[in-house]
Design a protein around this motif. Sequence first.
Motif, mmCIF file in Angstrom:
data_model
loop_
_atom_site.group_PDB
_atom_site.id
_atom_site.type_symbol
_atom_site.label_atom_id
_atom_site.label_comp_id
_atom_site.label_asym_id
_atom_site.label_seq_id
_atom_site.Cartn_x
_atom_site.Cartn_y
_atom_site.Cartn_z
ATOM 1 N N HIS A 125 47.212 22.021 84.034
ATOM 2 C CA HIS A 125 45.769 22.715 83.501
ATOM 3 C C HIS A 125 44.173 22.100 83.868
ATOM 4 O O HIS A 125 44.604 20.891 83.605
ATOM 5 N N LEU A 127 42.310 20.653 82.099
ATOM 6 C CA LEU A 127 42.113 19.561 81.528
ATOM 7 C C LEU A 127 42.720 18.678 81.930
ATOM 8 O O LEU A 127 42.669 17.645 81.578
ATOM 9 N N ALA A 128 44.003 18.982 82.228
ATOM 10 C CA ALA A 128 44.756 17.147 82.193
ATOM 11 C C ALA A 128 44.181 17.228 83.562
ATOM 12 O O ALA A 128 44.155 15.947 83.735
ATOM 13 N N LEU A 299 42.202 14.377 76.845
ATOM 14 C CA LEU A 299 42.122 16.033 77.805
ATOM 15 C C LEU A 299 43.548 16.235 77.971
ATOM 16 O O LEU A 299 43.670 17.404 77.913
ATOM 17 N N ALA A 300 44.486 15.572 78.416
ATOM 18 C CA ALA A 300 45.451 15.879 78.927
ATOM 19 C C ALA A 300 46.281 16.304 77.644
ATOM 20 O O ALA A 300 47.188 17.921 78.020
ATOM 21 N N THR A 302 45.292 18.247 74.680
ATOM 22 C CA THR A 302 44.568 18.917 74.682
ATOM 23 C C THR A 302 44.893 20.790 75.840
ATOM 24 O O THR A 302 44.841 21.522 75.644
ATOM 25 N N GLY A 303 45.166 19.906 77.004
ATOM 26 C CA GLY A 303 45.454 20.926 78.357
ATOM 27 C C GLY A 303 46.731 21.895 78.196
ATOM 28 O O GLY A 303 46.824 22.301 78.810
ATOM 29 N N SER A 304 47.953 20.722 77.000
ATOM 30 C CA SER A 304 48.789 20.769 77.307
ATOM 31 C C SER A 304 49.253 22.294 76.137
ATOM 32 O O SER A 304 50.588 22.543 76.187
#
Length: 305
Positions: A125, A127-128, A299-300, A302-304
């Motif tokens: 993602h 965000l990641a 952030l990672a 959140t992206g997951s």
Amino acid sequence: MITSPLWLPATLIAGAMQAWRTAVQRRVSDSLSINAAGLVRYLYGIPFALILLSGYRWLFPAPLPGFGPLFLPFCIAGGLAQIIATNLLIMAFRHRNFVVGTAYSKTEAVQGAILSFLLMGERLHPLAWAGIGCGVMGVMILSTGGRRMGPGDFLRALAQPAALTGIASGFFFALTAIGIRRATQTVGGDDRILAALLVLVVTVLIQTAMQGAWLMLREPGEMRRVLDSWRVSGQVGLLSALGSACWFTGFATAPVALVRIVGQIEVAFTMAFGHFYLKEKMRRSEAAGLVLVVSGVALALTGSL
């Protein structure tokens, strides 16, 4: 695609165990050669890896699953890459301090993301990717001690032995993760923890044979010193087995890049061990770098979701 929520707690525990193990191993490396210090994590990890596998099978009895034809080659490839990565990391410690040596190796997150995309087609993602960028900035601040550097200064810093060995270590750690993930994918059945533990036992046996044979041929005197260091080396083996079991579980249940990004939280544990266990001073710049690394992990995650 994430196949199990186990990957997150497994990765966080792995980061803590690895930081603790690396701190203890750094002390062992002060009295052993690079290859001997690397061997202790595999040789002394064998009994603990077998205990973990036996204990898990006792708690969850089931027939052993089948193995694909590439199981052994992937275990060999992942194991060899980890031997090289560990030796390079020990070399980085000897150029700079414990925290900085580990910080350079943490570039494995971005290297792992690129390699896992190229070799396995794993996508992240946005965000990641932002988390990777944030984490890399944090690592760079940690590795440069917070000094203001122009482009030329930065390139010269990257050419230093500590940077080269640390970044190379991160590259081989990324290859290790890919090899281990592919090995777990060749194990049949739905029990990914069992697959991870089976890969762990086979890999650590292979690593002991490979690096042990090298040590006997090239540095025979070091083998006795490895055996004599059993009190401290046994701790390295225990922590290595526990940490690897958690890393391998993470690789078996989530994309390599995501596990490695979240695994950057190890830097926080590393700083704690460097400060409290090895008595190394913590600078303000290191605290700022830590904030960026933790933000990258957030952030990672959140992206997951």
